[in-house]
Design a protein around this motif. Structure first.
Motif, PDB file in Angstrom:
ATOM      1  N   UNK A   1      -6.295   9.422   3.413  1.00  0.00           N
ATOM      2  CA  UNK A   1      -6.231  10.536   2.474  1.00  0.00           C
ATOM      3  C   UNK A   1      -5.282  10.284   1.319  1.00  0.00           C
ATOM      4  N   UNK A   2      -5.809  10.318   0.103  1.00  0.00           N
ATOM      5  CA  UNK A   2      -4.994  10.109  -1.096  1.00  0.00           C
ATOM      6  C   UNK A   2      -4.604   8.682  -1.353  1.00  0.00           C
ATOM      7  N   UNK A   3      -5.097   7.736  -0.540  1.00  0.00           N
ATOM      8  CA  UNK A   3      -4.711   6.331  -0.693  1.00  0.00           C
ATOM      9  C   UNK A   3      -5.509   5.668  -1.816  1.00  0.00           C
ATOM     10  N   UNK A   4      -4.848   5.003  -2.765  1.00  0.00           N
ATOM     11  CA  UNK A   4      -5.570   4.297  -3.822  1.00  0.00           C
ATOM     12  C   UNK A   4      -6.484   3.221  -3.247  1.00  0.00           C
ATOM     13  N   UNK A   5      -7.760   3.215  -3.682  1.00  0.00           N
ATOM     14  CA  UNK A   5      -8.737   2.263  -3.166  1.00  0.00           C
ATOM     15  C   UNK A   5      -9.441   1.491  -4.273  1.00  0.00           C
ATOM     16  N   UNK A   6      -8.823   1.427  -5.427  1.00  0.00           N
ATOM     17  CA  UNK A   6      -9.340   0.615  -6.524  1.00  0.00           C
ATOM     18  C   UNK A   6     -10.213   1.365  -7.496  1.00  0.00           C
ATOM     19  N   UNK A   7     -10.128   0.970  -8.762  1.00  0.00           N
ATOM     20  CA  UNK A   7     -10.983   1.515  -9.828  1.00  0.00           C
ATOM     21  C   UNK A   7     -10.850   3.028  -9.968  1.00  0.00           C
ATOM     22  N   UNK A   8      -9.657   3.561  -9.695  1.00  0.00           N
ATOM     23  CA  UNK A   8      -9.433   4.992  -9.851  1.00  0.00           C
ATOM     24  C   UNK A   8      -9.934   5.839  -8.694  1.00  0.00           C
ATOM     25  N   UNK A   9     -10.360   5.207  -7.612  1.00  0.00           N
ATOM     26  CA  UNK A   9     -10.831   5.933  -6.432  1.00  0.00           C
ATOM     27  C   UNK A   9      -9.693   6.083  -5.420  1.00  0.00           C
ATOM     28  N   UNK A  10      -9.771   7.190  -4.654  1.00  0.00           N
ATOM     29  CA  UNK A  10      -8.774   7.475  -3.643  1.00  0.00           C
ATOM     30  C   UNK A  10      -9.478   7.906  -2.349  1.00  0.00           C
ATOM     31  N   UNK A  11      -8.826   7.650  -1.221  1.00  0.00           N
ATOM     32  CA  UNK A  11      -9.381   8.080   0.046  1.00  0.00           C
ATOM     33  C   UNK A  11      -9.532   9.589   0.095  1.00  0.00           C
ATOM     34  N   UNK A  12     -10.657  10.045   0.643  1.00  0.00           N
ATOM     35  CA  UNK A  12     -10.936  11.484   0.665  1.00  0.00           C
ATOM     36  C   UNK A  12     -10.084  12.226   1.692  1.00  0.00           C
ATOM     37  N   UNK A  13      -9.939  11.651   2.897  1.00  0.00           N
ATOM     38  CA  UNK A  13      -9.210  12.342   3.959  1.00  0.00           C
ATOM     39  C   UNK A  13      -8.818  11.362   5.048  1.00  0.00           C
ATOM     40  N   UNK A  14      -7.860  11.762   5.863  1.00  0.00           N
ATOM     41  CA  UNK A  14      -7.497  10.984   7.043  1.00  0.00           C
ATOM     42  C   UNK A  14      -8.593  11.131   8.100  1.00  0.00           C
ATOM     43  N   UNK A  15      -8.599  10.203   9.052  1.00  0.00           N
ATOM     44  CA  UNK A  15      -9.600  10.222  10.126  1.00  0.00           C
ATOM     45  C   UNK A  15      -8.926   9.839  11.436  1.00  0.00           C
TER      46      UNK A  15
END
Length: 423
Positions: free
Chosen positions: A243-257
């Motif tokens: 959740x909230x983790x940067x994943x490249x190209x301006x994308x971020x993780x949606x939620x924890x799992x």
């Protein structure tokens, strides 16, 4: 925004400097000469009236040890930082500390639950809220008992519009076979230079403890397996703090799992092409030997280690799109258990009972009688391993859940972070 982890090193209490003062060489020599003179005088006065016998008060004493003072500093997030990712962790340094504590509170003064790691980081139990101000306080206490503190107040970013969904093949409460890999998928490809950050947020807790590692199958899928098969009746909890983790190209993780599962008994299947038999063991003991028929020479079965991917009590095999007319058919099938994406199954084949245990006549599947197929179907779970030996074709990695078809050394090469052996 690209947030990278800073490698930190903290000095332990064992590295503190002793605070004891030392005598200068001149003073040391003088002290020795004086001590000698006193010794001669004491020897000469054996009949005198000196009844004290203790000598000067300072003789032979130690000066007080100076205890070092602890210090602390927060390196990230920086004080007054804005637009901090909601995945933020607190990184800090402490020196000469016997105890270090980290506390994070929101603007309302509510404490955020989290865990202190051994590498100078503190990670919240779950992602922080978007657009919220937090204050982190690090307190380091030294031998002198006096605490040193450092604080940093920061504000998280607004909820991003570009998000990556994280999903697990398995769900809470499932019981799986001892060969079951943990499978996590992303809705978007994770760039290679971000995978280490993602993997550091992926944790597995097994009870009893077992060594294992994550392996990137593709930019959108990562799996975890232990070094050897899971132990029977293992409790497994895994957590993806995306959740909230940067994943490249301006994308971020949606939620924890989070996922909570367990393994069942250790059921293993071994198929020997030479004997045309399957041996089934449970917790190391043979419970059944089954006559089988494998793929004929034109459609051989694969040799290798596979696991059961799915189970269907009743299904239909339709191969009418096969380019070879001899391999086209539509057939009702019972007790089917998939082994590969290419179409290899264990299943009931009442039409080949006379060949089972004698010769291979299938299109690549493991054929057995209806009674034996039903019995086996009722014993197995998704993730139970099967080893096929001695056929003309080797199993291709990727044709099914082939995590166990690779050696441990091969498997760890798929990790985005360096492998550290247990212990």
């Amino acid at each position: 925004m690209r947030v990278r982890r800073t490698q930190l090193t903290r000095r332990t209490s064992g590295q503190r400097l002793a605070g004891r003062r030392r005598l200068s060489p001149v003073r040391a020599v003088a002290s020795v000469l004086l001590a000698g003179a006193l010794a001669v005088t004491a020897t000469a006065c054996t009949s005198g009236g000196d009844k004290g016998g203790g000598g000067p008060a300072w003789q032979g004493g130690n000066e007080a040890e100076q205890k070092p003072k602890a210090s602390a500093a927060i390196t990230a997030p920086a004080a007054d930082a804005k637009d901090v990712p909601a995945s933020a962790e607190i990184t800090f340094t402490s020196k000469d500390a016997t105890e270090t504590k980290v506390e994070v509170k929101n603007a309302a003064g509510e404490t955020v639950e989290g865990n202190l790691n051994g590498d100078g980081t503190w990670l919240p139990e779950k992602q922080l809220d978007y657009g919220t101000t937090y204050t982190a306080t690090v307190t380091a206490t030294g031998d002198d008992g006096k605490p040193a503190t450092a604080t940093s107040t920061f504000t998280t970013m607004a909820k991003p519009g570009k998000q990556v969904r994280v999903t697990s093949f398995l769900g809470d409460g499932q019981t799986v076979g001892v060969g079951m890999p943990l499978i996590v998928k992303f809705s978007r490809a994770i760039p290679e230079d971000y995978r280490d950050d993602v993997q550091r947020r992926m944790t597995v807790k097994a009870t009893p403890t077992q060594e294992g590692i994550w392996h990137w199958v593709s930019p959108t899928e990562v799996r975890y397996r232990p070094k050897t098969y899971w132990k029977a009746n293992t409790k497994i909890f895994y957590k993806i703090q995306a959740g909230g983790l940067p994943m490249g190209d301006g994308y971020y993780g949606r939620a924890d799992l989070t996922v909570d599962i367990k393994t069942g008994t250790a059921l293993l299947m071994t198929v020997d092409n030479k004997s045309k038999k399957m041996t089934v063991t449970r917790d190391g003991k043979t419970i059944k030997t089954i006559p089988i028929s494998l793929g004929k020479k034109s459609t051989p079965s694969s040799s290798g280690t596979m696991v059961i991917i799915e189970k269907k009590k009743e299904t239909v095999f339709d191969t009418m799109d096969d380019p070879n007319p001899e391999n086209r058919y539509i057939t009702d099938i019972e007790y089917a258990q998939r082994l590969t994406w290419g179409g290899e199954f264990i299943h009931a084949a009442p039409w080949s009972v006379a060949d089972q245990g004698r010769r291979n006549v299938s299109h690549g599947c493991v054929n057995m009688s209806t009674a034996n197929a039903k019995w086996l179907f009722n014993q197995t779970r998704i993730g139970d391993p099967i080893v096929v030996k001695g056929t003309e074709t080797k199993l291709q990695n990727g044709n099914g859940w082939t995590d166990w078809n690779m050696s441990w050394d091969e498997y760890v090469k798929g990790s985005a972070i360096p492998y550290k052996p247990a212990g």
